[in-house]
Design an enzyme around this catalytic site. Structure first.
Site, PDB file in Angstrom:
ATOM      1  N   LYS A 113      22.582  -6.321  -2.919  1.00 54.09           N
ATOM      2  CA  LYS A 113      23.517  -5.706  -1.971  1.00 54.09           C
ATOM      3  C   LYS A 113      23.506  -4.187  -2.050  1.00 54.09           C
ATOM      4  CE  LYS A 113      26.478  -9.637  -1.215  1.00 54.09           C
ATOM      5  NZ  LYS A 113      25.959 -10.636  -2.181  1.00 54.09           N
TER       6      LYS A 113
HETATM    7  C1  LIG Z   1      25.484 -11.906  -1.710  1.00 58.18           C
HETATM    8  C2  LIG Z   1      24.497 -12.624  -2.558  1.00 58.18           C
HETATM    9  C3  LIG Z   1      23.728 -13.697  -2.074  1.00 58.18           C
HETATM   10  C4  LIG Z   1      23.875 -14.239  -0.660  1.00 58.18           C
HETATM   11  O1  LIG Z   1      23.399 -13.349   0.308  1.00 58.18           O
HETATM   12  P1  LIG Z   1      23.856 -13.501   1.844  1.00 58.18           P
HETATM   13  O2  LIG Z   1      23.356 -12.275   2.504  1.00 58.18           O
HETATM   14  O3  LIG Z   1      25.372 -13.537   1.804  1.00 58.18           O
HETATM   15  O4  LIG Z   1      23.268 -14.740   2.369  1.00 58.18           O
HETATM   16  C5  LIG Z   1      22.783 -14.264  -2.913  1.00 58.18           C
HETATM   17  N1  LIG Z   1      22.625 -13.841  -4.191  1.00 58.18           N
HETATM   18  C6  LIG Z   1      23.359 -12.817  -4.702  1.00 58.18           C
HETATM   19  C7  LIG Z   1      23.131 -12.413  -6.109  1.00 58.18           C
HETATM   20  C8  LIG Z   1      24.317 -12.166  -3.910  1.00 58.18           C
HETATM   21  O5  LIG Z   1      25.044 -11.164  -4.433  1.00 58.18           O
END
Ligand SMILES: *Cc1c(COP(=O)(O)O)cnc(C)c1O
Length: 469
Positions: A113
């Site tokens: 993210k």
């Molecule tokens: C947010 C997240 C996900 C999921 O991603 P999306 O974009 O919400 O589908 C998967 N793995 C981790 C470690 C995350 O922080």
């Protein structure tokens, strides 16, 4: 590039207009009026670009109202070795021939993210300064999103962050990453309740339109369009790293929750990147896997959402999924509005007999699978044994399903979405020892922490924000 709403009604807007926005005024999500197409000569010219240049070339399709020179400065300031650990930003790690990990989690909070959030922080600062505005970001987190947002917005001019988290329910590492921040524009509020109480409080405060306007409340949640666009970049980067020529195809495997990451892969494919398959992995919370197997979309109630060992995928309603459905129903906003009314009225919808389903099965490249706790543990063990690499539980979900859908001579790229250091307990269960910690994170839990504890009380929360903004 103009943006419209997935539900058809909102007026045409520019990138800068939608940057700070949540939902469109008709309740839909912002989407581009048409997908930019990358021509073959352009794709060839992109192959050897460094990450910031590649990001600039892709972003400027979507942000053409943003002054080019400034956008360039912003991406160059965002995607640096200092922030992401390597000059490649998202380096490709080869496990064996045609099986790779795309390392997307070397940013400040060790989850993918950061790639989008770091950019968002710098874009926000620039737009707010230009418009002479302020923004108070109010959010709720169960762990990863909140810390990523805080690390991206700490110290930024014109921005304050009010982040709600469930008191005592995050891992010690996650807590330390958030509460350890000392910047005066960051406010951590530990709510005496669970994550849903936090989310309900955010909704309750936002429902007070007057307060929302007076206090310039905003959000950085997963439906933010700029976050999706920022994530498109590493699909290109991963493709170029895994192939020698633009005649080749690759497949990507993505552990999914809110459908933001894998939707960025869909956008890359729509732009003309030679992506064969987009392999979607869920954990026990398998709403999306059910959809891609059956055509039926049935979001679960909060009470039916399981708490798992890949917690960032514990999502029962995938917010970005609406953008995908819009694209698959020929971008027909009225139809999307009708489908989402079915969701409200009947708790789901069924596309299996719709023309859109043929399209999803035959043209979209999507294929899915579900991975359970035992699969994660087994995959973490096997990857360590076979390749000497320790992966986190979310990446393990993705890799488990990736391996099931490998094809001869097509490189499979599994996206690494977090580092194992964030999920110590599960790694200890799988390997009998703690995961490695990247440099600079030793003793994180011992640093002083700064947060306020509050009950589930919307009026008290409003008073707290009003006193500090
Ligand atoms: C947010 C997240 C996900 C999921 O991603 P999306 O974009 O919400 O589908 C998967 N793995 C981790 C470690 C995350 O922080």
């Amino acid at each position: 590039m103009k943006y419209v709403s997935t539900r058809g009604h909102a007026a045409n807007q520019n990138f800068t207009d939608i940057l700070l926005e949540g939902l469109a005024s008709d309740g839909g999500l912002a989407v581009p009026e048409q997908w930019p197409r990358i021509t073959r000569p352009k794709l060839d010219a992109m192959r050897d670009l460094a990450y910031p240049q590649l990001a600039f070339e892709i972003l400027r399709f979507f942000a053409d109202d943003f002054p080019g020179a400034e956008l360039k400065r912003i991406v160059e300031r965002t995607y640096t070795r200092e922030v992401f650990g390597t000059p490649e930003i998202t380096p490709l790690r080869t496990l064996e021939e045609n099986l790779h990990l795309l390392a997307c989690s070397n940013g400040p909070t060790l989850a993918f993210k950061d790639i989008a959030m770091q950019l968002l922080g710098n874009l926000f600062e620039s737009v707010l300064a230009k418009q002479g505005r302020e923004l108070n970001v109010l959010g709720a987190t169960s762990g990863d999103t909140g810390s990523s947002a805080e690390h991206a917005l700490k110290g930024k001019k014109g921005v304050r962050v009010f982040m709600l988290s469930p008191n005592g329910r995050m891992s010690p590492f996650q807590r330390a990453q958030m509460y350890g921040l000392q910047e005066p524009n960051i406010f951590n509020i530990a709510i005496e309740g669970v994550f849903d109480d936090c989310q309900d409080l955010v909704k309750a405060v936002n429902a007070d339109a007057r307060f929302k306007a007076d206090r310039h409340l905003g959000a950085v949640n997963s439906i933010n369009w700029a976050r999706v666009v920022a994530q498109v970049v590493y699909y290109f980067k991963g493709y170029f790293a895994a192939t020698r020529s633009n005649d080749e195809q690759v497949s990507f495997a993505v552990p999914s929750g809110n459908f933001g990451n894998i939707f960025a892969g869909h956008v890359a494919r729509r732009m003309g990147l030679p992506v064969r398959r987009l392999v979607l992995a869920t954990n026990e919370n398998d709403v999306l896997d059910e959809f891609f197997r059956t055509g039926r979309y049935r979001p679960r109630k909060t009470a039916e959402t399981h708490a798992t060992s890949s917690p960032s995928m514990d999502i029962s309603k995938a917010s970005n999924f609406e953008r995908f459905v819009w694209d698959m129903v020929d971008q027909d906003g009225e139809k999307v509005a009708w489908l989402w009314r079915q969701l409200d009225e009947k708790g789901g919808f069924d596309l299996s007999t719709d023309r859109a389903w043929e399209r999803i099965e035959e043209d979209s490249g999507f294929i899915s699978g579900r991975s359970l706790h035992a699969d994660r543990i087994e995959t973490i063990r096997r990857v360590r044994k076979d390749y000497g690499v320790v992966i986190d539980p979310h990446t393990a979900d993705g890799l488990k399903i990736a391996v099931r859908h490998r094809e001869m001579r097509i490189p499979m790229i599994a996206i690494e979405t977090a580092l194992p250091a964030k999920f110590e307990a599960t790694i200890v269960e799988a390997l009998g020892e703690k995961p490695p910690r990247p440099a600079g994170f030793e003793g994180l839990e011992d640093l002083p922490q700064r947060f306020d504890v509050m009950g589930v009380d919307a009026e008290a929360l409003k008073a707290y924000i009003a006193a500090r903004s």
